[in-house]
Design an enzyme around this catalytic site. Sequence first.
Site, PDB file in Angstrom:
ATOM      1  N   LYS A   1       0.802  -1.213   0.000  1.00  0.00           N
ATOM      2  CA  LYS A   1       0.000   0.000   0.000  1.00  0.00           C
ATOM      3  C   LYS A   1       0.840   1.270   0.000  1.00  0.00           C
ATOM      4  CE  LYS A   1      -4.140  -1.386  -0.481  1.00  0.00           C
ATOM      5  NZ  LYS A   1      -5.155  -0.777  -1.337  1.00  0.00           N
TER       6      LYS A   1
ATOM      7  N   SER B   1      -3.293 -12.294   3.939  1.00  0.00           N
ATOM      8  CA  SER B   1      -3.671 -12.205   2.518  1.00  0.00           C
ATOM      9  C   SER B   1      -2.566 -12.748   1.614  1.00  0.00           C
ATOM     10  CB  SER B   1      -4.038 -10.767   2.136  1.00  0.00           C
ATOM     11  OG  SER B   1      -2.940  -9.903   2.321  1.00  0.00           O
TER      12      SER B   1
HETATM   13  C1  LIG Z   1      -2.732  -6.919   3.720  1.00  0.00           C
HETATM   14  C2  LIG Z   1      -3.539  -6.546   2.516  1.00  0.00           C
HETATM   15  N1  LIG Z   1      -3.850  -7.514   1.643  1.00  0.00           N
HETATM   16  C3  LIG Z   1      -4.607  -7.263   0.569  1.00  0.00           C
HETATM   17  C4  LIG Z   1      -5.111  -5.991   0.320  1.00  0.00           C
HETATM   18  C5  LIG Z   1      -5.967  -5.772  -0.886  1.00  0.00           C
HETATM   19  O1  LIG Z   1      -5.328  -5.014  -1.880  1.00  0.00           O
HETATM   20  P1  LIG Z   1      -6.167  -4.128  -2.894  1.00  0.00           P
HETATM   21  O2  LIG Z   1      -6.835  -3.050  -2.123  1.00  0.00           O
HETATM   22  O3  LIG Z   1      -5.179  -3.602  -3.876  1.00  0.00           O
HETATM   23  O4  LIG Z   1      -7.170  -5.043  -3.530  1.00  0.00           O
HETATM   24  C6  LIG Z   1      -4.813  -4.955   1.200  1.00  0.00           C
HETATM   25  C7  LIG Z   1      -5.351  -3.629   0.990  1.00  0.00           C
HETATM   26  O5  LIG Z   1      -5.329  -2.768   1.844  1.00  0.00           O
HETATM   27  C8  LIG Z   1      -4.003  -5.241   2.328  1.00  0.00           C
HETATM   28  O6  LIG Z   1      -3.697  -4.281   3.221  1.00  0.00           O
END
Ligand SMILES: Cc1ncc(COP(=O)(O)O)c(C=O)c1O
Length: 319
Positions: free
Chosen positions: A46, A280
């Site tokens: 991010k 994630s």
């Molecule tokens: C740890 C984590 N994984 C996945 C995501 C998802 O990414 P995106 O918002 O680009 O879909 C985020 C978004 O804030 C995140 O902080």
Amino acid sequence: MKRAVLSSVVEAVGQTPLVDLSRITKGLKGRIFAKLEYLNPGFSKKDRFARQAIEDAEAQGLLKPGQTVVELTSGNTGTGLAIVCGVKGYPFVAVMSKGNSVERARMMRALGAEVVLVDQLPGSVRGRVSGGDLELVEKKTAHIVKKRRAFRADQFELESNFRAHYLHTGPEIISQAKGRLDAFCDFAGTGGTFAGCAAAFKKYDGKILCYLVEPKGAAVLAGKKVTRPGHRIQGGGYSKANLKFLRNKDIDGFIQVNDGEAIMCARRLAREEGIFGGFSSGANLAAALKLIKGPCRGKTICIVICDSGLKYLSTDLFK
Ligand SMILES: Cc1ncc(COP(=O)(O)O)c(C=O)c1O
């Protein structure tokens, strides 16, 4: 190529390594490459959005010197914005659900952000932020933006989110993989990473397959009913069906991952590859393993390691 001495840490955002997960894929047909986004200054992908959003807003005259910046965050966007705003001299307010881990609020405060924590819905569980919880955070954020006449670095709306990955993450992967890329899968929060990378990949080679990853029981993008909004994969899976950045033409398929699969894969990344990611990142690996054992057998798949496992030490992810 990064310069030897950077003028600020903001210039250290991006150009992260791409690693072949050859220990995890041993015995399987195909390869998985992981983009180590946890090596950004704020320990997540991010940072890319934060830098792009502030630099785009400056270039477009939307952000005045000294103006307050506000955004809702699950911690990572806020950390990136705290870094970029701190370096560039903009006060920053992060609005976050109490459902996210405490490390995140502490880190943002350490970086100079004002952190506003919002209660979860009655019955919600800490560590599980639902779409309903996020709505409460959204309300509070809108209120603060109005009151402070602030610039909202809106990760769900600003084109900078798409641009960060379309202009940088995607092309970096193509160049590092030297074109050896057949598929990409990504767990969606705003969908910015998926959309930006997928558009860059499709532009390079229309045959690269791009799969959206969602939590099992909250796969609204795949058109499924929400049966379990309170999953544990922090950073996404908010059960929001209308995500601005997701264009149907770039989505080749949908994969669902449950909490247990995401956790097991985050632990495998750490133990077998020495890659310390969060929930994630584990979800992305779990999805890639489903692909490599299924429709992408024998292919090369790329995933993103979204953030650092250090952000989850207060949870049982690595207990
Ligand atoms: C740890 C984590 N994984 C996945 C995501 C998802 O990414 P995106 O918002 O680009 O879909 C985020 C978004 O804030 C995140 O902080």
